[in-house]
Design an enzyme around this catalytic site. Structure first.
Site, PDB file in Angstrom:
ATOM      1  N   ASP A  53      66.363  57.481   9.767  1.00  0.00           N
ATOM      2  CA  ASP A  53      65.058  57.694   9.171  1.00  0.00           C
ATOM      3  C   ASP A  53      65.024  59.135   8.666  1.00  0.00           C
ATOM      4  OD1 ASP A  53      62.475  57.439   8.391  1.00  0.00           O
ATOM      5  OD2 ASP A  53      61.639  57.093  10.374  1.00  0.00           O
TER       6      ASP A  53
ATOM      7  N   PHE B 257      58.136  59.360   8.974  1.00  0.00           N
ATOM      8  CA  PHE B 257      57.162  58.747   9.881  1.00  0.00           C
ATOM      9  C   PHE B 257      56.505  59.795  10.763  1.00  0.00           C
ATOM     10  CE2 PHE B 257      55.858  56.601  13.818  1.00  0.00           C
ATOM     11  CZ  PHE B 257      54.958  55.700  13.280  1.00  0.00           C
TER      12      PHE B 257
ATOM     13  N   ASP C  99      59.384  60.531   2.814  1.00  0.00           N
ATOM     14  CA  ASP C  99      58.149  59.971   2.296  1.00  0.00           C
ATOM     15  C   ASP C  99      56.987  60.380   3.184  1.00  0.00           C
ATOM     16  OD1 ASP C  99      58.891  58.450   4.545  1.00  0.00           O
ATOM     17  OD2 ASP C  99      57.781  56.712   3.829  1.00  0.00           O
TER      18      ASP C  99
ATOM     19  N   GLY D 202      54.873  51.907   6.105  1.00  0.00           N
ATOM     20  CA  GLY D 202      53.429  51.936   6.238  1.00  0.00           C
ATOM     21  C   GLY D 202      52.813  50.672   6.786  1.00  0.00           C
TER      22      GLY D 202
ATOM     23  N   ASP E  55      63.691  47.171  12.399  1.00  0.00           N
ATOM     24  CA  ASP E  55      63.977  48.027  13.549  1.00  0.00           C
ATOM     25  C   ASP E  55      62.687  48.264  14.301  1.00  0.00           C
ATOM     26  OD1 ASP E  55      63.039  51.196  13.560  1.00  0.00           O
ATOM     27  OD2 ASP E  55      62.908  50.247  11.591  1.00  0.00           O
TER      28      ASP E  55
ATOM     29  N   CYS F 118      68.461  31.943  28.479  1.00  0.00           N
ATOM     30  CA  CYS F 118      69.188  33.071  27.893  1.00  0.00           C
ATOM     31  C   CYS F 118      70.585  33.171  28.511  1.00  0.00           C
ATOM     32  CB  CYS F 118      68.416  34.369  28.127  1.00  0.00           C
ATOM     33  SG  CYS F 118      69.217  35.839  27.460  1.00  0.00           S
TER      34      CYS F 118
ATOM     35  N   CYS G 102      72.519  35.978  28.167  1.00  0.00           N
ATOM     36  CA  CYS G 102      72.956  37.375  28.186  1.00  0.00           C
ATOM     37  C   CYS G 102      73.523  37.746  29.552  1.00  0.00           C
ATOM     38  CB  CYS G 102      71.801  38.312  27.811  1.00  0.00           C
ATOM     39  SG  CYS G 102      70.607  38.671  29.115  1.00  0.00           S
TER      40      CYS G 102
ATOM     41  N   CYS H 205      70.885  37.833  32.413  1.00  0.00           N
ATOM     42  CA  CYS H 205      70.404  36.541  32.894  1.00  0.00           C
ATOM     43  C   CYS H 205      71.497  35.743  33.596  1.00  0.00           C
ATOM     44  CB  CYS H 205      69.821  35.745  31.726  1.00  0.00           C
ATOM     45  SG  CYS H 205      68.249  36.438  31.134  1.00  0.00           S
TER      46      CYS H 205
ATOM     47  N   HIS I 210      68.392  43.042  28.228  1.00  0.00           N
ATOM     48  CA  HIS I 210      67.904  41.692  27.961  1.00  0.00           C
ATOM     49  C   HIS I 210      67.024  41.649  26.712  1.00  0.00           C
ATOM     50  CE1 HIS I 210      66.105  37.740  28.441  1.00  0.00           C
ATOM     51  NE2 HIS I 210      64.939  38.333  28.260  1.00  0.00           N
TER      52      HIS I 210
END
Length: 380
Positions: free
Chosen positions: A95, A99, A149, A219, A269, A307, A309, A312, A338
């Protein structure tokens, strides 16, 4: 000169604006739509790079403003850039610090030349211009860089947002001129305009005319309702080129990801999955689960039985609750892992649904199981 970032459209879903595609970067090719974990300080909180690879993350995001203040872009550059500094050999997006113009409103002063800040760390007076932001991003060495920006508040007046959009376009042009590494780093333009369709159109027209290799929609997710965000996406994404990636900044709730994809967004993101993880809140196929709550003290099931993963497969709700209540950082690591896996895997499922022209049915089934209420604009 070949652009550093290229986009290949593989397929458009028949019933929506969803796109299946690939983004080619100097550090790999990654399928879209995709969710990018946020590593603001050159680290995704509690996560090792090897674990992010294990769960299928392709690109992670770091923040120019924060890395400029600490450790400084000169140190990162001496280390060989962000990839080597953080031991990450896949894509990195930075970025621009824009922001922070929004989020640090009490500490800044905006002018045509740039933004005067007071450091949130030391109170030191700083100045960030489009040229300085690009110089820092060039030194950091990310594959994808954001233009500098201003992110105006969503409910600002029309006159204010119009002036802001016009200034952001001028800043984008200055950033393009300042960009030193177009062969190895792709610079994206950021479309602003709050909720005003004509201002979004003006912003998109200005930026598309500059021929950036990709475009971000900024925005949004700054206090407006989900319906308002979707309304803006409905008219904004069609303004952007089909042969370039489209990135919706700062959005990470499961419902918003699916609805963003339906409207033609390729990249997302958000800090949400790791932020709520630190409070013991997890995302599951059945909706939000606050594992630190007392009712899970003797619950020996995984966070999400559906799940697959690492967390889990190996740990129970009772154990993770114990760790969090005992202030053991391993508990936060497990909830963070997770949640990130959940969103990355969700996007893989969305990719499959686009491939099968079945995204609306997938959305309906996911929302029903997830317990998402259309009248409730946010469930996190």
């Amino acid at each position: 000169m070949e652009p550093a970032i290229k986009y290949r459209l593989i397929k458009k879903e028949k019933h929506t604006g969803a796109r299946l595609g690939e983004i080619v970067t100097p550090h790999g090719t990654f399928k879209t739509p995709m969710f990018m974990p946020v590593g603001t300080q050159a680290s995704v909180k509690t996560m090792a790079p090897e674990e992010l690879k294990e769960m299928g993350a392709g690109i992670i995001l770091s923040n120019t403003y924060h890395l400029w203040l600490r450790p400084g872009e000169d140190i990162v550059e001496k280390a060989g850039g962000l990839h080597k500094f953080m031991n990450w050999d896949r894509g990195v997006l930075t970025d621009s610090g824009g922001f922070q113009v929004f989020s640090l409103a009490k500490l800044r002063d905006i002018s045509e030349e740039g933004v005067a800040f007071k450091s949130h760390l030391s109170g030191e007076k700083l100045f960030l211009s489009p040229e300085k932001a690009i110089q820092v991003e060039n030194a950091l060495g990310a594959d994808i860089m954001m233009s500098f920006d201003e992110c105006p508040p969503f409910f600002e007046s029309y006159d204010y947002v119009k002036k802001s959009v016009e200034r952001t376009s001028r800043w984008a042009e200055r950033g393009l001129i300042a960009h030193q590494n177009p062969a190895t780093q792709g610079l994206f333009g950021i479309v602003q305009g709050a909720g005003f369709e004509d201002l979004r159109r003006q912003s998109a027209h200005d930026l598309v005319g500059m021929d950036f290799p990709g475009y971000s929609i900024g925005g949004l997710s700054v206090g407006e309702s989900k319906a308002e965000m979707n309304r803006v996406l409905d008219f904004t994404t069609p303004m952007l080129p089909e042969n370039k990636p489209r990135y919706l900044m700062g959005v990470g709730s499961p419902d918003a990801l699916i609805d963003g994809v339906i409207r033609g967004v390729d990249m997302f993101d958000c800090v949400l999955p790791t932020r709520i993880a630190r409070n013991g809140t997890t995302m599951t196929s059945q909706g939000r689960l606050v594992v630190k709550n007392a009712k899970y003290a003797e619950d020996f099931r995984p966070l999400d039985p559906k799940c697959d993963c690492y967390v889990c497969k190996n740990y129970t709700r009772a154990y993770i609750r114990h760790l969090i209540k005992a202030d053991e950082t391993f508990g936060i690591h497990l909830t963070s892992y997770h949640n990130l896996y959940f969103l990355i895997n969700l996007m893989h499922q969305v990719q499959d649904a686009i491939e099968q022209d079945d995204l609306l049915a997938f959305r309906e089934a996911f929302f029903e199981e997830y317990g998402y209420n259309e009248k409730n604009t946010r469930n996190f």
